[in-house]
Design an enzyme around this catalytic site. Structure first.
Site, PDB file in Angstrom:
ATOM      1  N   PHE A  85       0.706  -1.247  -0.092  1.00  0.00           N
ATOM      2  CA  PHE A  85      -0.107  -0.071  -0.112  1.00  0.00           C
ATOM      3  C   PHE A  85       0.877   1.037  -0.123  1.00  0.00           C
ATOM      4  O   PHE A  85       1.860   1.346   0.681  1.00  0.00           O
ATOM      5  CB  PHE A  85      -0.802   0.100   1.247  1.00  0.00           C
ATOM      6  CG  PHE A  85      -2.274  -0.745   1.216  1.00  0.00           C
ATOM      7  CD1 PHE A  85      -3.156  -0.472   0.686  1.00  0.00           C
ATOM      8  CD2 PHE A  85      -2.033  -2.202   1.644  1.00  0.00           C
ATOM      9  CE1 PHE A  85      -4.361  -1.272   0.655  1.00  0.00           C
ATOM     10  CE2 PHE A  85      -3.126  -2.993   1.894  1.00  0.00           C
ATOM     11  CZ  PHE A  85      -4.175  -2.621   1.197  1.00  0.00           C
ATOM     12  N   ASP A  86       0.535   2.324  -0.779  1.00  0.00           N
ATOM     13  CA  ASP A  86       0.923   3.617  -0.713  1.00  0.00           C
ATOM     14  C   ASP A  86       0.178   4.091   0.683  1.00  0.00           C
ATOM     15  O   ASP A  86      -0.852   3.642   1.038  1.00  0.00           O
ATOM     16  CB  ASP A  86       0.900   4.477  -1.925  1.00  0.00           C
ATOM     17  CG  ASP A  86       1.172   5.873  -1.650  1.00  0.00           C
ATOM     18  OD1 ASP A  86       2.464   5.960  -1.200  1.00  0.00           O
ATOM     19  OD2 ASP A  86       0.533   6.581  -1.907  1.00  0.00           O
ATOM     20  N   LYS A  87       0.824   4.873   1.351  1.00  0.00           N
ATOM     21  CA  LYS A  87       0.077   5.666   2.396  1.00  0.00           C
ATOM     22  C   LYS A  87      -0.648   6.622   2.431  1.00  0.00           C
ATOM     23  O   LYS A  87      -2.054   6.783   2.522  1.00  0.00           O
ATOM     24  CB  LYS A  87       1.119   5.875   3.578  1.00  0.00           C
ATOM     25  CG  LYS A  87       0.361   6.492   4.820  1.00  0.00           C
ATOM     26  CD  LYS A  87       1.524   6.956   5.958  1.00  0.00           C
ATOM     27  CE  LYS A  87       2.098   8.234   5.708  1.00  0.00           C
ATOM     28  NZ  LYS A  87       1.211   9.333   5.863  1.00  0.00           N
TER      29      LYS A  87
ATOM     30  N   LYS B 196      10.389   3.406  -3.962  1.00  0.00           N
ATOM     31  CA  LYS B 196       9.271   2.244  -4.008  1.00  0.00           C
ATOM     32  C   LYS B 196       9.373   1.331  -5.159  1.00  0.00           C
ATOM     33  O   LYS B 196       9.282   0.227  -4.892  1.00  0.00           O
ATOM     34  CB  LYS B 196       7.955   3.150  -4.100  1.00  0.00           C
ATOM     35  CG  LYS B 196       7.871   4.032  -2.912  1.00  0.00           C
ATOM     36  CD  LYS B 196       6.493   4.744  -3.224  1.00  0.00           C
ATOM     37  CE  LYS B 196       6.105   5.796  -2.230  1.00  0.00           C
ATOM     38  NZ  LYS B 196       4.950   6.646  -2.497  1.00  0.00           N
TER      39      LYS B 196
END
Lengths: 620, 73
Positions: A305-307, A487
């Site tokens: 997940f990206d935050k 990322k």
């Protein structure tokens, strides 16, 4: 046979065969034969016609093979077989068309949601025009019960709008001035005046339609293999049929081969499952881009997940201001000026705060620069200002006093992001921004873990904020302070260890990561073209709980496809063996063939009703 | 290079889709044919200096698929 519909033809020829059987029972064979001839002719003529059309263009179609089989059977005096084969083929294709229609029903449902008319306001007068004739910047009026004809911005009015066609969200959403509305949404009650911003093919709704259309016909891996197989299977069986005829002179056997030479169930086994699965998703505001992505999504074992904007609301707000050597408002003014040029969500929070405080932002800054992953810088009245994170301060050699460091750490421990502003090398203040965690995030992550997925979080935010959020949601593994390319690096690392990684983001700030992952998943896709284009799965609404659903749906679709493939292969094998040991003849061969096609379609239709709430209920 | 999309009627079996692909790809100027079976659409990318879209329409009609509407992009 234009004077008979397909359905009527099937009914009529079927009845005639039954009558013929009755005559045969009473040994009235001339009458029986007459009925069979007419029946063969009626049921056969559309088949012959189609076969002829394709022969004309040098294509050997299944219709041609059936035609040969029927004519052959007729000549060897097997009138009943000839009539039955034609009838069964026609019946089969009739039922196939009817049931296949069902698998496509979700697409049709979506198509039916398209807006047709628009009420345009021109020179103070209202006028109804076709929705496709709406131009950019047109002012449109929408009243209760009407469909919104274009994507646009509300300029006046107050209304509840049902956006189910776009986001899958069943509850109406309130829209007032400055809100965005989507074409295809239905105005529940109230009225809206909007300015068209996207029209025709550019609207989110049209894009969804195009995507779903393309996706439903994008082939799965296993499907490509089957199609190759089918390409060789048919000529091989025809050849076999010819060889059988030459060597054994057994016309019946040779004709039977022709009847079973098209592996119909096999050819449609994978496509029908995919259409049904993708259709089910589309109804829920989930776009899965094709069969291959469905198969890949079913195999994911890591969900990253990206935050910001994904696990959190993505609507950060300024919660504390610490100014050093100037007033709070002065600090906000300077930082907001710089951030007003950046697209960063944190920046927007500061600008919003300035607006709320009524601070005017005149444009007197020069040399504006974005430092990716760090912040921004610019000159205001010959003073160099930087606004950003710790990294940016370090690069610019800004000193942070012990007390201030303590203050920043305290803020970060509360899960807040500290945005620092400095003039030259002097720290001028800290603005704390907090982004609320989505209420459903913890539950969603729990479900994913329960489904056997490893969940990780990747964020550009600092360690302390990341740890706070991860803790609150229940994610054990997280990586903080990552630049966008880091990322990507992290995902590649996981992939090289053999993990199948799905990356979930908002599709705007994390496009590279979404593109790198095995399956890129974008949330809140409605209205963001970039997200809809890059991601492999698009959740139109930003409701997180759709995520486990879409992964489960992908699994169910893949499972359904495998069942179909297995069954279809089995039928092909059984038919071949059956024909060889003379258990299966012309009519029974045709019947088994058509039956297997129908079973495959019916199995796929089950997917339309797939809903994992039921499963959840069983588990808990 | 242009792409024409025909909305057709009567595409009832997936094997028809394969046949159409085969036939259309064999036509003058056609680079690629994609039959969107579920959407009942035939998409043809073609070189407009060599091929002619009205000919394609005629062939589809001849094959027994009525063209309901078309769009060139």
């Amino acid at each position: 046979m234009k004077f008979l519909s397909k359905g009527q033809n099937v009914f009529l020829t079927g009845t005639m065969i039954l009558i013929a059987l009755v005559f045969q029972y009473f040994h009235l064979s001339i009458l029986a034969d007459a009925f069979l001839w007419v029946s063969t002719f009626l049921a056969g003529s559309p088949i012959f016609k189609k076969a002829f059309r394709f022969v004309f263009l040098k294509v050997i179609s299944i219709e041609l093979l059936v035609t040969i089989a029927v004519i052959g059977a007729f000549f060897i005096g097997e009138f009943l077989e000839a009539a039955a084969v034609s009838f069964l083929f026609l019946l089969g294709s009739y039922l196939e068309a009817r049931t296949l229609e069902k698998t496509r029903s979700s697409l049709k449902l979506l198509l039916d949601q398209a807006p047709l008319e628009a009420r345009i306001i021109k020179n103070g007068e209202q006028q109804m025009i076709a929705a496709e004739n709406v131009n950019l910047k047109d002012i449109l009026l929408i009243q209760s019960g009407e469909k919104i004809p274009a994507d646009g911005k509300v300029i006046e009015g107050d209304a509840f709008v049902n956006e189910a066609a776009i986001t899958g969200e069943p509850l109406p959403v309130r829209k007032t001035a400055d809100d965005k509305v989507f074409s295809g949404a239905i105005l529940d009650n109230g009225y809206l005046k909007i300015e068209a911003e996207k029209v025709g093919e550019d609207t989110t709704f049209s894009k969804i339609l195009q995507l779903v259309e393309e996706a439903q016909d994008t082939k799965a891996k296993s499907q490509r293999f089957i199609e190759k197989f089918a390409v060789y299977y048919t000529p091989a069986i025809i050849l076999l049929s010819i060889l059988v005829f030459i060597f054994t002179k057994d016309i019946r056997l040779s004709l039977t081969f022709l009847v079973i030479s098209c592996p119909g169930a096999l050819v449609i086994s994978a496509p029908v499952s995919i259409v049904a699965g993708i259709g089910n998703g589309a109804k829920q505001g989930i776009l899965i881009k094709g069969g291959e992505m469905t198969e890949k999504a079913a195999k994911l074992n890591v969900i990253a997940f990206d935050k910001t904007g994904t696990l959190t609301m993505g609507k950060p707000q300024v919660v504390a201001i610490q100014a050093i050597g100037l007033s709070q408002n002065e600090l906000v003014e300077v930082t907001a000026k710089l951030e007003s040029l950046s697209e960063h969500p944190l920046g927007r929070a500061i600008v919003a705060d300035a607006e709320k405080k009524g601070i005017l932002l005149d444009e007197d800054l020069k040399d504006f620069r974005v430092h990716k992953g760090m912040g921004v810088s610019a000159t205001i009245h010959h003073a160099n200002w930087i606004v950003g994170n710790r990294e940016l301060l370090k690069v610019n050699q800004v000193e942070i006093s012990k007390e201030t460091e303590q203050y920043i750490q305290n803020e970060e421990n509360k899960g807040r992001t500290a945005v620092m502003a400095a003039c030259g090398q002097e720290l001028k203040g800290i603005i704390s921004i907090s982004d609320q965690v989505r209420p459903e995030a913890a539950e969603t992550v729990k479900q994913l873990i329960a489904n056997g997925k490893k969940v990780i979080m990747l964020t550009g935010d600092n360690e302390r904020t990341a740890s706070f959020v991860a803790n609150e949601i229940g994610i054990d593994e997280y990586y903080a302070s990552l630049l966008p390319e880091q990322k990507v690096q992290k995902l590649k690392e996981l992939q090289s260890k053999g993990f199948k990684v799905g990356m979930v983001g908002d599709g705007i700030n994390d496009t590279p990561a979404i593109a790198t992952a095995d399956v890129g998943i974008a949330m809140g896709g409605a209205g963001t073209d970039a997200a809809m284009e890059t991601a492999d799965i698009v959740l139109m609404s930003d409701r997180m709980e759709k995520l486990p659903y879409s992964l489960n749906l992908a699994r169910a679709t893949t499972r359904n496809m495998k069942q179909n493939l297995f069954f279809a292969c089995l039928v092909v094998a059984l038919l071949l063996v059956g024909v060889l040991i003379k258990w299966v003849y012309l009519a029974s061969g045709m019947m088994l063939h058509e039956l297997s096609v129908l079973i495959v379609i019916l199995n796929a239709i089950r997917l339309l009703k797939y809903n994992d709430h039921y499963r959840k209920g069983v588990q808990s | 290079m242009k792409t024409i999309t025909f909305q057709v009627d009567g595409l009832t079996c997936p094997s028809c889709a394969q046949h159409i692909e085969k036939v259309m790809t064999g036509q003058k100027g056609v680079q690629e044919t994609k039959v969107l079976y579920n959407a009942q659409k035939v998409k043809i990318s073609f070189d407009e200096t060599v091929g002619n879209s009205s000919e394609y329409e005629e062939i589809l009609n001849k094959l027994g698929y009525d063209v309901k509407s078309q769009k060139i992009a």
